[in-house]
Design an enzyme around this catalytic site. Structure first.
Site, PDB file in Angstrom:
ATOM      1  N   LYS A 113      -8.076  -1.989  13.289  1.00  0.00           N
ATOM      2  CA  LYS A 113      -8.531  -0.662  12.849  1.00  0.00           C
ATOM      3  C   LYS A 113      -7.844   0.450  13.618  1.00  0.00           C
ATOM      4  CE  LYS A 113     -12.748  -1.927  10.636  1.00  0.00           C
ATOM      5  NZ  LYS A 113     -14.169  -2.183  10.726  1.00  0.00           N
ATOM      6  N   LYS A 195      -8.692 -11.498   2.813  1.00  0.00           N
ATOM      7  CA  LYS A 195     -10.060 -11.915   2.522  1.00  0.00           C
ATOM      8  C   LYS A 195     -10.728 -10.942   1.549  1.00  0.00           C
ATOM      9  CE  LYS A 195     -12.670  -9.753   6.191  1.00  0.00           C
ATOM     10  NZ  LYS A 195     -13.758  -9.819   7.128  1.00  0.00           N
ATOM     11  N   LYS A 198     -14.832  -5.175  -0.340  1.00  0.00           N
ATOM     12  CA  LYS A 198     -15.461  -4.424  -1.429  1.00  0.00           C
ATOM     13  C   LYS A 198     -14.468  -3.522  -2.154  1.00  0.00           C
ATOM     14  CE  LYS A 198     -16.966  -0.867   1.716  1.00  0.00           C
ATOM     15  NZ  LYS A 198     -17.840   0.244   1.951  1.00  0.00           N
TER      16      LYS A 198
END
Ligand code: TRP
Length: 324
Positions: A113, A195, A198
């Site tokens: 991140k 993976k 959303k």
């Protein structure tokens, strides 16, 4: 015999998708009879990445409804909102003061991140994210933690923190162990080397309607590489194995082998299987969301129970470290 203590949470930001379900939530449900369980909605963790207040509120209720509609039972397990048990942040602060920054900086999730240009937008909460996780678990003296693969490193740090505390102030915490699901990782439908998430096109949400599920699967990537391997197809087959009816997996597996498979058939069968699997869930979820008073009651009960345990731990810790 005293049951072992199990603690786990889900971030409030992501409406759960079938990857979250197979990776974590399914295990929560399977374990709730055998362990003394604490399940919470990690709304404080949600604050570490950009969020909208209205969305946060909405998705906290939604995750709670999801938990219950999937089968977590507030009578068996303690279900609560992380932010309603202030001892989580209290313990996190204490843990912050025994955790080396270098340990936090080497966490894969943080490095992902905080990579490249992003580093300028990184807040201190994101660095300390795994410290709060350690507090989440150790506040209840959690011994086992069902999580997805991506959280294993964070749990290792929870063990390091527990050990450090125990060494410095006397045996206080167990070293919590992850319980990993045996199901292979569920990948993105649109980019099957990553993976499932959303992000649109990538994942099927538990609350998706049968039409949405069908539409998403239609677009799922099934391309094969030079060797005839396809990550996308493997992923669809894994899902069929989980959700398909008796014999369906074997049926398509043999078609795959002799190369007679039509992917549109596989996708339709899978769409129907997933839609059916979550049909009852969708109904329950809608009913729960229409009954905010009941949901509020569950949270009030849950946080009361959690707080009484949490308080004991905090009192013990304060005594051990010299806070009055
Ligand atoms: N970080 C976890 C996730 O993203 C959620 C979480 C927060 C958690 N605190 C936890 C999981 C404590 C297990 C234990 O999935």
């Amino acid at each position: 015999m005293k049951k072992q203590i199990l603690v786990s949470g889900l971030r409030a930001s992501s409406e759960p998708h079938i990857g979250n379900y197979l990776g974590a939530i399914k295990q929560f449900i399977e374990k709730q009879d055998d362990y003394d369980c604490y399940f919470f909605i990690a709304d404080l963790h949600t604050l570490t990445t950009p969020f909208q207040p209205e969305e946060l509120r909405k998705s906290s209720w939604a995750v709670l409804a999801d938990y219950i509609a999937l089968g977590l039972d507030p009578k068996k397990s303690t279900i609560f909102l992380q932010s309603q048990v202030p001892q989580h942040t209290e313990l996190a602060w204490i843990f912050n003061c025994i955790t080396p920054v270098s340990e936090l900086q080497r966490m894969t999730q943080f490095k992902d991140k905080a990579s490249g240009e992003n580093i300028k937008n990184i807040n201190a909460g994101l660095l300390n994210y795994p410290v709060l996780m350690a507090a989440d678990v150790l506040l209840y003296k959690g011994e086992v933690v069902p999580v997805g693969e991506d959280q294993v490193q964070h749990l290792e740090l929870s063990r390091v923190i527990a050990r450090k505390f125990n060494n410095a102030f006397g045996k206080t915490f167990p070293e919590p162990k992850p319980i990993l699901n045996k199901t292979a990782k569920i990948m993105s439908l649109s980019e099957p080397t990553k993976k499932m998430s959303k992000t649109s096109g990538s994942g099927i949400l538990l609350a998706d309607s049968p039409e949405e599920i069908k539409k998403k699967l239609k677009k799922a990537v099934t391309a094969t590489d030079a060797k005839g391997k396809s990550e996308g197809v493997d992923n669809l087959m894994r899902l069929l194995k989980e959700f398909g009816t008796e014999g369906q997996y074997e049926f398509f597996q043999s078609q795959l082998k002799d190369n007679t498979i039509q992917f549109s058939h596989l996708k339709d069968a899978l769409a129907e299987a997933i839609a059916n699997h979550f049909a009852e869930f969708r109904e329950k979820r809608a009913k729960l969301l229409a009954d905010p008073e009941y949901l509020a009651e569950v949270l009030a009960e849950g946080s009361k129970k959690a707080q009484s345990i949490a308080n004991k731990t905090i009192e013990e810790i304060k005594g051990k470290i010299g806070l009055l």
